[in-house]
Design a protein around this motif. Structure first.
Motif, PDB file in Angstrom:
ATOM      1  N   MET A 246       0.722  -1.248   0.173  1.00  0.00           N
ATOM      2  CA  MET A 246      -0.118   0.057   0.244  1.00  0.00           C
ATOM      3  C   MET A 246       0.901   1.101  -0.016  1.00  0.00           C
ATOM      4  N   ARG A 247       0.315   2.266  -0.801  1.00  0.00           N
ATOM      5  CA  ARG A 247       1.050   3.569  -0.903  1.00  0.00           C
ATOM      6  C   ARG A 247       0.049   4.657  -0.838  1.00  0.00           C
ATOM      7  N   HIS A 248       0.379   5.562  -0.108  1.00  0.00           N
ATOM      8  CA  HIS A 248      -0.546   6.706   0.314  1.00  0.00           C
ATOM      9  C   HIS A 248      -0.154   8.017   0.355  1.00  0.00           C
ATOM     10  N   GLU A 249      -0.930   8.958  -0.512  1.00  0.00           N
ATOM     11  CA  GLU A 249      -0.435  10.417  -0.506  1.00  0.00           C
ATOM     12  C   GLU A 249      -1.543  11.381  -0.337  1.00  0.00           C
ATOM     13  N   GLN A 250      -1.385  12.405   0.800  1.00  0.00           N
ATOM     14  CA  GLN A 250      -2.383  13.091   1.325  1.00  0.00           C
ATOM     15  C   GLN A 250      -3.063  14.082   0.111  1.00  0.00           C
ATOM     16  N   ARG A 251      -2.308  14.356  -0.742  1.00  0.00           N
ATOM     17  CA  ARG A 251      -2.679  15.091  -2.140  1.00  0.00           C
ATOM     18  C   ARG A 251      -1.837  14.894  -3.238  1.00  0.00           C
ATOM     19  N   VAL A 252      -2.291  14.698  -4.184  1.00  0.00           N
ATOM     20  CA  VAL A 252      -1.328  14.509  -5.550  1.00  0.00           C
ATOM     21  C   VAL A 252      -1.706  15.554  -6.425  1.00  0.00           C
ATOM     22  N   GLN A 253      -0.756  16.412  -6.595  1.00  0.00           N
ATOM     23  CA  GLN A 253      -0.746  17.465  -7.839  1.00  0.00           C
ATOM     24  C   GLN A 253      -0.418  16.835  -9.023  1.00  0.00           C
ATOM     25  N   LEU A 254      -1.526  16.928 -10.149  1.00  0.00           N
ATOM     26  CA  LEU A 254      -1.242  16.439 -11.602  1.00  0.00           C
ATOM     27  C   LEU A 254      -0.716  17.699 -12.367  1.00  0.00           C
ATOM     28  N   LYS A 255      -0.283  17.430 -13.489  1.00  0.00           N
ATOM     29  CA  LYS A 255       0.452  18.121 -14.289  1.00  0.00           C
ATOM     30  C   LYS A 255      -0.571  19.239 -15.017  1.00  0.00           C
ATOM     31  N   ASP A 256      -1.577  19.000 -15.131  1.00  0.00           N
ATOM     32  CA  ASP A 256      -2.572  20.237 -15.693  1.00  0.00           C
ATOM     33  C   ASP A 256      -3.258  21.099 -14.453  1.00  0.00           C
ATOM     34  N   GLY A 257      -2.766  20.851 -13.215  1.00  0.00           N
ATOM     35  CA  GLY A 257      -3.159  21.606 -12.104  1.00  0.00           C
ATOM     36  C   GLY A 257      -4.301  21.145 -11.287  1.00  0.00           C
ATOM     37  N   VAL A 258      -4.826  20.139 -11.767  1.00  0.00           N
ATOM     38  CA  VAL A 258      -5.834  19.172 -10.941  1.00  0.00           C
ATOM     39  C   VAL A 258      -5.082  18.398 -10.089  1.00  0.00           C
ATOM     40  N   TRP A 259      -5.999  18.391  -8.890  1.00  0.00           N
ATOM     41  CA  TRP A 259      -5.107  17.688  -7.585  1.00  0.00           C
ATOM     42  C   TRP A 259      -6.240  16.723  -7.056  1.00  0.00           C
ATOM     43  N   MET A 260      -5.607  15.672  -6.602  1.00  0.00           N
ATOM     44  CA  MET A 260      -6.526  14.615  -6.008  1.00  0.00           C
ATOM     45  C   MET A 260      -6.089  14.171  -4.437  1.00  0.00           C
ATOM     46  N   GLU A 261      -7.104  14.086  -3.894  1.00  0.00           N
ATOM     47  CA  GLU A 261      -7.137  14.128  -2.381  1.00  0.00           C
ATOM     48  C   GLU A 261      -6.934  12.659  -1.752  1.00  0.00           C
ATOM     49  N   GLN A 297       2.032   6.825 -11.094  1.00  0.00           N
ATOM     50  CA  GLN A 297       3.350   7.033 -11.189  1.00  0.00           C
ATOM     51  C   GLN A 297       3.880   7.852 -10.069  1.00  0.00           C
ATOM     52  N   VAL A 298       3.173   8.852  -9.535  1.00  0.00           N
ATOM     53  CA  VAL A 298       3.477   9.431  -8.204  1.00  0.00           C
ATOM     54  C   VAL A 298       3.618   8.786  -7.277  1.00  0.00           C
ATOM     55  N   LEU A 299       2.491   7.587  -6.920  1.00  0.00           N
ATOM     56  CA  LEU A 299       2.528   6.963  -5.835  1.00  0.00           C
ATOM     57  C   LEU A 299       3.626   5.824  -5.933  1.00  0.00           C
ATOM     58  N   LEU A 300       3.869   5.541  -7.062  1.00  0.00           N
ATOM     59  CA  LEU A 300       4.936   4.384  -6.977  1.00  0.00           C
ATOM     60  C   LEU A 300       6.613   5.122  -6.445  1.00  0.00           C
ATOM     61  N   LYS A 301       6.516   6.350  -6.304  1.00  0.00           N
ATOM     62  CA  LYS A 301       7.646   6.630  -5.836  1.00  0.00           C
ATOM     63  C   LYS A 301       7.726   6.797  -4.216  1.00  0.00           C
ATOM     64  N   ASN A 302       6.512   6.538  -3.786  1.00  0.00           N
ATOM     65  CA  ASN A 302       6.301   6.952  -2.171  1.00  0.00           C
ATOM     66  C   ASN A 302       6.758   5.626  -1.534  1.00  0.00           C
ATOM     67  N   LYS A 303       6.939   5.655  -0.315  1.00  0.00           N
ATOM     68  CA  LYS A 303       7.194   4.675   0.601  1.00  0.00           C
ATOM     69  C   LYS A 303       6.061   3.695   0.574  1.00  0.00           C
ATOM     70  N   SER A 304       6.377   2.403   0.697  1.00  0.00           N
ATOM     71  CA  SER A 304       5.206   1.418   0.734  1.00  0.00           C
ATOM     72  C   SER A 304       5.156   0.788   1.976  1.00  0.00           C
ATOM     73  N   TYR A 305       3.800   0.406   2.248  1.00  0.00           N
ATOM     74  CA  TYR A 305       3.682  -0.587   3.284  1.00  0.00           C
ATOM     75  C   TYR A 305       3.080  -2.076   3.161  1.00  0.00           C
TER      76      TYR A 305
END
Length: 312
Positions: A246-261, A297-305
Motif C-alpha cells: 500500500m502507498r498513500h499520498e495526502q494530496r497529489v498534484q497533477l500536471k494540468d493543475g488538477v489535484w487528487m486528495e 506514477q507519483v505514488l509508486l515513488k512513495n514509501k510502501s507498507y
C-alpha cells in the motif's frame, strides 16, 4: 432465369468476418443477419463479442448485502450466456438473450458490461480496480481517492485526512477484492460453456472495476471446474493468502493543475507472487493513462507498507 447476385456476396468472407469482429456488439450483429444470406451465415462465426447487461435486481431482495447484489446482477449474466438445453416457447422467445447467444458458434473474445459498479462507498470516495484471475486471484490493483478538484475548487477549508486512516484504506481494499471474487465466481459457468474462449473481460458502465481472464487463466478455470477443485465461499471465489503493498499520498498534484486528495494505491498479489518491480508493472498496466495513470506514477515513488492477509 438467372438469380441476381447479392452485392455482399462479392465480398470475401474473411473481410466480412473482420468487420463483424470489429462491430462486436451482439444486438448490432443480430440485426446484420437480416441484411443478406451471406451475412446470416457468417454472423454466427463472429469471434469477438460485447454484451451489455441491463439492470436486473431480484425483487425479493430487500437486503443491502454486497453478495445479494452481486448474485442478482451476475446471475442475469449467467442466464444470458447459458442457453436452456431444452428451450420451450414459454421460456425462450424469439428475442431472448439466451437464444441470441446460442447463435454464436465460437466465441473467443467476450466483454460483458454491467449497468453499475458493485461498491457502496461514503460520499466523495472513488475506487477503481482491476483484477486478473485464473482459477483464483492472480493480481488486483486498487486505486482509491476522495475527489478530484481544480485549483479554483473551493475545498481548502475541508478536512483532507481519511476518516479512520489505515483502517478505511484496508476496508476499501477488502471491498474491492470481495467484488472481484464474486464476479469471478459467477463467470465460472460462462467459461465452461464456451470452451474456445481465449479472453473474458467483465467491466461495468461506471468504470469501477474490471475482472480479466486471459487464455491461460481460462484454461485453469476449466481444469479446476472439471476436477472439482473450484474453491468457493458464500457465492464467490475464495481469495488466497495475499500480500497488499500500500502507498498513500495526502494530496497529489497533477500536471494540468488538477489535484487528487487522499490517494491510495494498493497492489495485491498471492503471497507467492513477485516483488516490487512486478508490482509497479501491474499498477502501470492497470492505470497506464490519464489522471489515474499519472497519480499511480507519483505514488509508486512513495514509501510502501506491506500487509499480509490470510485466505478469505
Amino acid at each position: 432465369m438467372i438469380e441476381a447476385m447479392d452485392g455482399f456476396d462479392r465480398l470475401p468472407d474473411s473481410l466480412i468476418l473482420l468487420i463483424f469482429n470489429s462491430i462486436s456488439d451482439i444486438k448490432a450483429l443480430i440485426r446484420c443477419r437480416s441484411v443478406s444470406k451471406s451475412f446470416n451465415s457468417l454472423v454466427p462465426q463472429t469471434e469477438s463479442l460485447s454484451l451489455k447487461v441491463d439492470c436486473v435486481i431480484s425483487p425479493e431482495s430487500d437486503s443491502d448485502s454486497l453478495f445479494t447484489l452481486f448474485k442478482s446482477l451476475l446471475k442475469s449474466i449467467h442466464d444470458l450466456l447459458k442457453p436452456d438445453p431444452k428451450p420451450t416457447a414459454r421460456n425462450q422467445t424469439q428475442n431472448s438473450p439466451a437464444r441470441i447467444l446460442s447463435q454464436f458458434d465460437r466465441i473467443r473474445d467476450l466483454q460483458i458490461e454491467l449497468p453499475a459498479g458493485d461498491l457502496k462507498l461514503e460520499k466523495g470516495a472513488v475506487i477503481k480496480w482491476r483484477a486478473e484471475f485464473g482459477r483464483s486471484l492472480k493480481s488486483c490493483v486498487i486505486l482509491g481517492f476522495r475527489r478530484v478538484a481544480n485549483p479554483e475548487g473551493d475545498s481548502a477549508d475541508e478536512e483532507i485526512d481519511f476518516t479512520g486512516g489505515l483502517k478505511t484504506r484496508v476496508v476499501w481494499a477488502i471491498s474491492a477484492l470481495i467484488a472481484a471474487s464474486a464476479r469471478h465466481y459467477l463467470l465460472n459457468d460462462v467459461v465452461k460453456e464456451h470452451r474456445e474462449m481465449e479472453r473474458l473481460v467483465l467491466v461495468d458502465k461506471e468504470g469501477e472495476g474490471t475482472v480479466a481472464m486471459e487464455k491461460e487463466g481460462l484454461r485453469e478455470c476449466r481444469e479446476a471446474a472439471r476436477g472439482g477443485e473450484w474453491e468457493e465461499d458464500g457465492g464467490r471465489t475464495v481469495v488466497p493468502c495475499v500480500r497488499m503493498r500500500m502507498r498513500h499520498e495526502q494530496r497529489v498534484q497533477l500536471k494540468d493543475g488538477v489535484w487528487m486528495e487522499g490517494v491510495t494505491l494498493v497492489v495485491v498479489r498471492p503471497c507467492s507472487g513477485g516483488g516490487d518491480g512486478e508490482d509497479a508493472e501491474l499498477a502501470l498496466g492497470a492505470f497506464g493513462g490519464g489522471i489515474y495513470g499519472e497519480a499511480v506514477q507519483v505514488l509508486l515513488k512513495n514509501k510502501s507498507y506491506l500487509l499480509e492477509m490470510n485466505s478469505f
